[in-house]
Design an enzyme around this catalytic site. Structure first.
Site, PDB file in Angstrom:
ATOM      1  N   LEU A   1       0.875  -1.168   0.000  1.00 36.30           N
ATOM      2  CA  LEU A   1       0.000   0.000   0.000  1.00 36.30           C
ATOM      3  C   LEU A   1       0.912   1.218   0.000  1.00 36.30           C
ATOM      4  O   LEU A   1       1.961   1.214   0.651  1.00 36.30           O
ATOM      5  CB  LEU A   1      -0.910   0.021   1.237  1.00 36.30           C
ATOM      6  CG  LEU A   1      -2.009  -1.042   1.321  1.00 36.30           C
ATOM      7  CD1 LEU A   1      -2.800  -0.876   2.617  1.00 36.30           C
ATOM      8  CD2 LEU A   1      -2.945  -0.971   0.126  1.00 36.30           C
ATOM      9  N   ASP A   2       0.512   2.261  -0.709  1.00 35.19           N
ATOM     10  CA  ASP A   2       1.332   3.461  -0.790  1.00 35.19           C
ATOM     11  C   ASP A   2       1.515   4.090   0.590  1.00 35.19           C
ATOM     12  O   ASP A   2       0.767   3.814   1.528  1.00 35.19           O
ATOM     13  CB  ASP A   2       0.691   4.488  -1.727  1.00 35.19           C
ATOM     14  CG  ASP A   2       0.430   3.921  -3.106  1.00 35.19           C
ATOM     15  OD1 ASP A   2       1.182   3.026  -3.528  1.00 35.19           O
ATOM     16  OD2 ASP A   2      -0.536   4.369  -3.748  1.00 35.19           O
ATOM     17  N   TYR A   3       2.487   4.984   0.671  1.00 33.00           N
ATOM     18  CA  TYR A   3       2.832   5.682   1.913  1.00 33.00           C
ATOM     19  C   TYR A   3       1.608   6.304   2.582  1.00 33.00           C
ATOM     20  O   TYR A   3       1.432   6.205   3.799  1.00 33.00           O
ATOM     21  CB  TYR A   3       3.867   6.759   1.582  1.00 33.00           C
ATOM     22  CG  TYR A   3       4.322   7.601   2.752  1.00 33.00           C
ATOM     23  CD1 TYR A   3       5.254   7.110   3.662  1.00 33.00           C
ATOM     24  CD2 TYR A   3       3.845   8.897   2.920  1.00 33.00           C
ATOM     25  CE1 TYR A   3       5.687   7.887   4.725  1.00 33.00           C
ATOM     26  CE2 TYR A   3       4.272   9.679   3.979  1.00 33.00           C
ATOM     27  CZ  TYR A   3       5.192   9.169   4.879  1.00 33.00           C
ATOM     28  OH  TYR A   3       5.612   9.945   5.928  1.00 33.00           O
TER      29      TYR A   3
END
Length: 235
Positions: A100-102
């Protein structure tokens, strides 16, 4: 047994990541550095090492994390940014299953089961993902067909399985897809002129974080894993 499968069973990485370790020259078998992805090992007789550390078969562990924003989905970060491993103190050697992105929140699985990662992340299995999306401006319903029929991203068509627009606030949508490409949801909307202000994965492979606080995690039982994988494998 092929070396990449052995590495996955040892819990160091998914098969795909294990192949990277092999090609980087980080794997030794009986003191010899291995570079062939088709190399065969005998789990009962051969000594396999990653970066000089002997690998042992481990009991499979499965963890569900309600990921908060502000954490990198990786085991370690060379820039010393916070990672999801800072949140999960299980005492086990595990790795994230996918990413999952930051700034993306929600369902994230972690495990030491490389075969599980391979099954859930392989595009051919079309594992369902559900996302809650907040856009920077109201969604134009004339774009619905493009999202469902497909948009080209780097020459490869991507599409959503379903799109539901909130009736009261058209900036809010719930979408489903089977794609796991990097930044896929954000890039799809960007192609149509939107920026994604907030993104939450509410479901992955049937797992949700309903009732779990942000940043909380729990162990997943082997029975839950078996049920989740039933549609993808007979193992």
């Amino acid at each position: 047994m092929r070396i990449n499968k052995y590495l996955a069973m040892s819990g160091v990485a998914s098969r795909r990541k294990a192949e990277e370790y092999i090609l980087e020259g980080r794997i030794d078998v009986n003191g010899q550095t291995i570079s062939s992805l088709s190399f065969l090992v005998d789990p009962d007789a051969d000594e396999v090492m990653l970066d000089g550390e002997v690998l042992r078969s481990e009991e499979k562990v499965y963890i569900l994390l309600n990921k908060p924003a502000g954490f990198i989905t990786t085991v370690s970060d060379d820039k010393n940014r916070p990672t999801v491993m800072d949140l999960v103190k299980s005492g086990k050697r595990i790795f994230p299953v996918g990413r999952l992105d930051y700034d993306t929140t929600g369902v994230l699985l972690l495990s030491n089961d490389g075969d599980l990662a391979n099954i859930l992340l392989h595009p051919s299995n079309k594992v369902l993902r559900t996302y809650n999306v907040k856009l920077d401006k109201p969604f134009d319903h004339t774009h619905l067909e493009s999202l469902l029929k497909g948009i080209s991203l780097d020459g490869v068509k991507g599409k959503f399985s379903s799109v539901i627009v909130d009736r009261k606030n058209p900036k809010l949508l719930t979408i489903q897809c089977t794609e796991g490409r990097n930044l896929f949801v954000k890039r799809m909307f960007r192609k149509l002129g939107y920026f994604v202000d907030k993104l939450n994965r509410s479901e992955f492979a049937g797992f949700t974080v309903d009732g779990m606080k942000t940043g909380a995690w729990r162990f997943i039982s082997h029975h839950e894993i078996k049920d989740a994988l039933a549609k993808y494998t007979h193992r």
